[in-house]
Design a protein around this motif. Structure first.
Motif, PDB file in Angstrom:
ATOM      1  N   UNK A 159       0.830  -1.192   0.000  1.00 31.04           N
ATOM      2  CA  UNK A 159       0.000   0.000   0.000  1.00 31.04           C
ATOM      3  C   UNK A 159       0.864   1.240   0.000  1.00 31.04           C
ATOM      4  N   UNK A 160       0.538   2.206   0.837  1.00 31.83           N
ATOM      5  CA  UNK A 160       1.302   3.452   0.880  1.00 31.83           C
ATOM      6  C   UNK A 160       0.829   4.281   2.073  1.00 31.83           C
ATOM      7  N   UNK A 161       1.720   5.146   2.570  1.00 32.64           N
ATOM      8  CA  UNK A 161       1.262   6.113   3.563  1.00 32.64           C
ATOM      9  C   UNK A 161       0.205   7.033   2.955  1.00 32.64           C
ATOM     10  N   UNK A 162       0.126   7.055   1.615  1.00 34.01           N
ATOM     11  CA  UNK A 162      -0.919   7.858   0.971  1.00 34.01           C
ATOM     12  C   UNK A 162      -2.270   7.154   0.958  1.00 34.01           C
ATOM     13  N   UNK A 163      -2.310   5.951   1.513  1.00 33.27           N
ATOM     14  CA  UNK A 163      -3.585   5.331   1.811  1.00 33.27           C
ATOM     15  C   UNK A 163      -4.116   5.788   3.159  1.00 33.27           C
ATOM     16  N   UNK A 164      -3.271   6.524   3.898  1.00 34.62           N
ATOM     17  CA  UNK A 164      -3.620   7.057   5.212  1.00 34.62           C
ATOM     18  C   UNK A 164      -3.716   8.577   5.193  1.00 34.62           C
ATOM     19  N   UNK A 165      -2.998   9.218   4.286  1.00 33.70           N
ATOM     20  CA  UNK A 165      -3.031  10.659   4.065  1.00 33.70           C
ATOM     21  C   UNK A 165      -2.859  10.887   2.569  1.00 33.70           C
ATOM     22  N   UNK A 166      -2.490  12.108   2.186  1.00 30.90           N
ATOM     23  CA  UNK A 166      -2.324  12.354   0.753  1.00 30.90           C
ATOM     24  C   UNK A 166      -1.376  13.511   0.502  1.00 30.90           C
ATOM     25  N   UNK A 167      -0.628  13.394  -0.580  1.00 23.40           N
ATOM     26  CA  UNK A 167       0.118  14.515  -1.128  1.00 23.40           C
ATOM     27  C   UNK A 167      -0.772  15.251  -2.123  1.00 23.40           C
ATOM     28  N   UNK A 168      -0.467  16.509  -2.437  1.00 25.53           N
ATOM     29  CA  UNK A 168      -1.281  17.255  -3.400  1.00 25.53           C
ATOM     30  C   UNK A 168      -1.340  16.554  -4.764  1.00 25.53           C
ATOM     31  N   UNK A 169      -2.500  16.568  -5.370  1.00 28.04           N
ATOM     32  CA  UNK A 169      -2.666  16.026  -6.712  1.00 28.04           C
ATOM     33  C   UNK A 169      -2.759  14.519  -6.782  1.00 28.04           C
ATOM     34  N   UNK A 170      -3.068  13.869  -5.650  1.00 26.95           N
ATOM     35  CA  UNK A 170      -3.076  12.405  -5.632  1.00 26.95           C
ATOM     36  C   UNK A 170      -4.424  11.806  -5.212  1.00 26.95           C
ATOM     37  N   UNK A 171      -5.554  12.349  -5.633  1.00 26.35           N
ATOM     38  CA  UNK A 171      -6.826  11.761  -5.194  1.00 26.35           C
ATOM     39  C   UNK A 171      -7.016  10.320  -5.663  1.00 26.35           C
ATOM     40  N   UNK A 172      -6.631  10.020  -6.896  1.00 25.21           N
ATOM     41  CA  UNK A 172      -6.804   8.655  -7.403  1.00 25.21           C
ATOM     42  C   UNK A 172      -5.821   7.701  -6.740  1.00 25.21           C
ATOM     43  N   UNK A 173      -4.577   8.129  -6.604  1.00 25.23           N
ATOM     44  CA  UNK A 173      -3.565   7.275  -5.987  1.00 25.23           C
ATOM     45  C   UNK A 173      -3.922   6.980  -4.530  1.00 25.23           C
ATOM     46  N   UNK A 174      -4.274   8.006  -3.787  1.00 24.67           N
ATOM     47  CA  UNK A 174      -4.634   7.817  -2.384  1.00 24.67           C
ATOM     48  C   UNK A 174      -5.863   6.917  -2.243  1.00 24.67           C
ATOM     49  N   UNK A 175      -6.834   7.111  -3.113  1.00 21.45           N
ATOM     50  CA  UNK A 175      -8.031   6.266  -3.072  1.00 21.45           C
ATOM     51  C   UNK A 175      -7.688   4.810  -3.352  1.00 21.45           C
ATOM     52  N   UNK A 176      -6.801   4.583  -4.329  1.00 20.22           N
ATOM     53  CA  UNK A 176      -6.443   3.205  -4.675  1.00 20.22           C
ATOM     54  C   UNK A 176      -5.703   2.517  -3.535  1.00 20.22           C
ATOM     55  N   UNK A 177      -4.830   3.249  -2.849  1.00 16.72           N
ATOM     56  CA  UNK A 177      -4.057   2.643  -1.764  1.00 16.72           C
ATOM     57  C   UNK A 177      -4.910   2.456  -0.504  1.00 16.72           C
ATOM     58  N   UNK A 178      -5.795   3.398  -0.229  1.00 11.32           N
ATOM     59  CA  UNK A 178      -6.724   3.207   0.883  1.00 11.32           C
ATOM     60  C   UNK A 178      -7.615   1.999   0.610  1.00 11.32           C
ATOM     61  N   UNK A 179      -8.029   1.850  -0.632  1.00 10.91           N
ATOM     62  CA  UNK A 179      -8.821   0.686  -1.016  1.00 10.91           C
ATOM     63  C   UNK A 179      -8.060  -0.613  -0.828  1.00 10.91           C
ATOM     64  N   UNK A 180      -6.781  -0.601  -1.157  1.00  9.76           N
ATOM     65  CA  UNK A 180      -5.955  -1.794  -0.993  1.00  9.76           C
ATOM     66  C   UNK A 180      -5.793  -2.159   0.479  1.00  9.76           C
ATOM     67  N   UNK A 181      -5.690  -1.135   1.333  1.00  8.74           N
ATOM     68  CA  UNK A 181      -5.621  -1.405   2.770  1.00  8.74           C
ATOM     69  C   UNK A 181      -6.915  -2.068   3.253  1.00  8.74           C
ATOM     70  N   UNK A 182      -8.045  -1.567   2.787  1.00 10.41           N
ATOM     71  CA  UNK A 182      -9.326  -2.161   3.160  1.00 10.41           C
ATOM     72  C   UNK A 182      -9.479  -3.570   2.620  1.00 10.41           C
ATOM     73  N   UNK A 183      -9.042  -3.784   1.399  1.00 11.62           N
ATOM     74  CA  UNK A 183      -9.071  -5.109   0.788  1.00 11.62           C
ATOM     75  C   UNK A 183      -8.239  -6.088   1.602  1.00 11.62           C
ATOM     76  N   UNK A 184      -7.108  -5.624   2.098  1.00 13.89           N
ATOM     77  CA  UNK A 184      -6.223  -6.448   2.924  1.00 13.89           C
ATOM     78  C   UNK A 184      -6.960  -6.972   4.144  1.00 13.89           C
ATOM     79  N   UNK A 185      -7.646  -6.087   4.844  1.00 16.02           N
ATOM     80  CA  UNK A 185      -8.377  -6.494   6.039  1.00 16.02           C
ATOM     81  C   UNK A 185      -9.468  -7.508   5.707  1.00 16.02           C
ATOM     82  N   UNK A 186     -10.186  -7.278   4.616  1.00 17.53           N
ATOM     83  CA  UNK A 186     -11.296  -8.157   4.254  1.00 17.53           C
ATOM     84  C   UNK A 186     -10.815  -9.559   3.884  1.00 17.53           C
ATOM     85  N   UNK A 187      -9.717  -9.639   3.137  1.00 13.34           N
ATOM     86  CA  UNK A 187      -9.168 -10.948   2.766  1.00 13.34           C
ATOM     87  C   UNK A 187      -8.693 -11.695   4.013  1.00 13.34           C
TER      88      UNK A 187
END
Length: 254
Positions: free
Chosen positions: A135-163
């Motif tokens: 994943x990424x620390x951007x799944x927990x926060x975000x740098x400017x201009x990264x809405x898609x990247x942050x969303x994808x990594x936050x999603x991956x963190x959630x997917x991890x828990x579910x699996x």
């Protein structure tokens, strides 16, 4: 010294460069048999009798299923899946197209789902298997201009828990690593593109309490632990590896 991954078979997507190469090198040192799965041919020095390359476009579900099957046929099974491959671009919501969003999600979130789905029957047969998502620390926060990247990594963190929740009873663990700044060829190009690269490097170092930036091997070390039996009671977790960066509060001083 005992090799912690001796006899284990691992798939590492994007294992030929950057963080992925660091994981590949550490897995090889710990005795694993590894398949680097990605679109581009990895450097020759990474491929040997223990490390093979399987070509696959991770935006293509047919390629993904075929790659997993190839690895299982070549090595006789599968114990570890590392979903490392990813893409990143800088665009705000206003600047981004629907196609941009879909590209980010296809590689960063959909591909790990498809790889996990294809790998699951083979991991289940092993009984003591491990999935490691990068994943990424951007799944927990975000740098400017990264809405898609942050969303994808936050999603991956959630997917991890579910699996982890759904498949723990089958002996399949699933954890995520959330790296911060990790040195790579791409990060060097990015720093150099900013103009006053010396100042940028100083400011980057100042952001990290440990006094240095991360290296691919740092992530590889953590991935080895998560893939090994040493972490047998660990699942569903997101491990931040950032040299303390996200714990350091900024002060309004030079």
């Amino acid at each position: 010294m005992t090799e912690r991954l001796a006899g284990k078979v691992a798939i590492i997507t994007g294992g030929g460069r950057g963080i992925g190469a660091g994981i590949t090198q550490r897995f090889a040192e710990e005795g694993a048999k590894i398949a680097i799965v990605q679109r581009n041919v990895p450097p020759e020095n990474l491929v040997n009798e223990r490390v093979i390359y399987v070509k696959a476009d991770l935006a293509n579900s047919v390629h993904i299923a075929s790659a997993v099957q190839t690895v299982v046929e070549r090595f006789g099974g599968l114990d570890i899946l590392v979903n490392n491959a990813g893409v990143m671009f800088e665009k705000t919501v206003d600047e981004m197209t629907e196609a941009d969003w879909d590209q980010m999600m296809d590689i960063n979130l959909k591909a790990p789902f498809l790889l996990t789905k294809a790998a699951m029957p083979h991991l289940r047969q092993r009984g003591r298997a491990s999935i490691v998502n990068i994943g990424s620390i951007e799944g927990l926060g975000s740098n400017p201009g990264h809405p898609a990247y942050s969303a994808s990594k936050a999603g991956l963190h959630g997917f991890t828990a579910a699996v982890a929740v759904d498949h723990g009873h089958e002996g399949i663990r699933c954890n995520a690593i959330a790296p911060g700044w990790i040195n790579s060829d791409l990060s060097e190009v990015y720093i150099d593109s900013l103009g006053d690269s010396a100042r940028v490097r100083r400011e980057l170092l100042a952001m990290h309490p440990v006094g240095r930036l991360g290296e691919p091997k740092d992530v590889g070390n953590l991935a080895v632990w998560l893939a090994s039996e040493e972490s047998a009671f660990v699942t569903g977790q997101v491990y931040v590896i950032d040299g303390g960066r996200t714990k350091k509060l900024p002060l309004p001083i030079a």
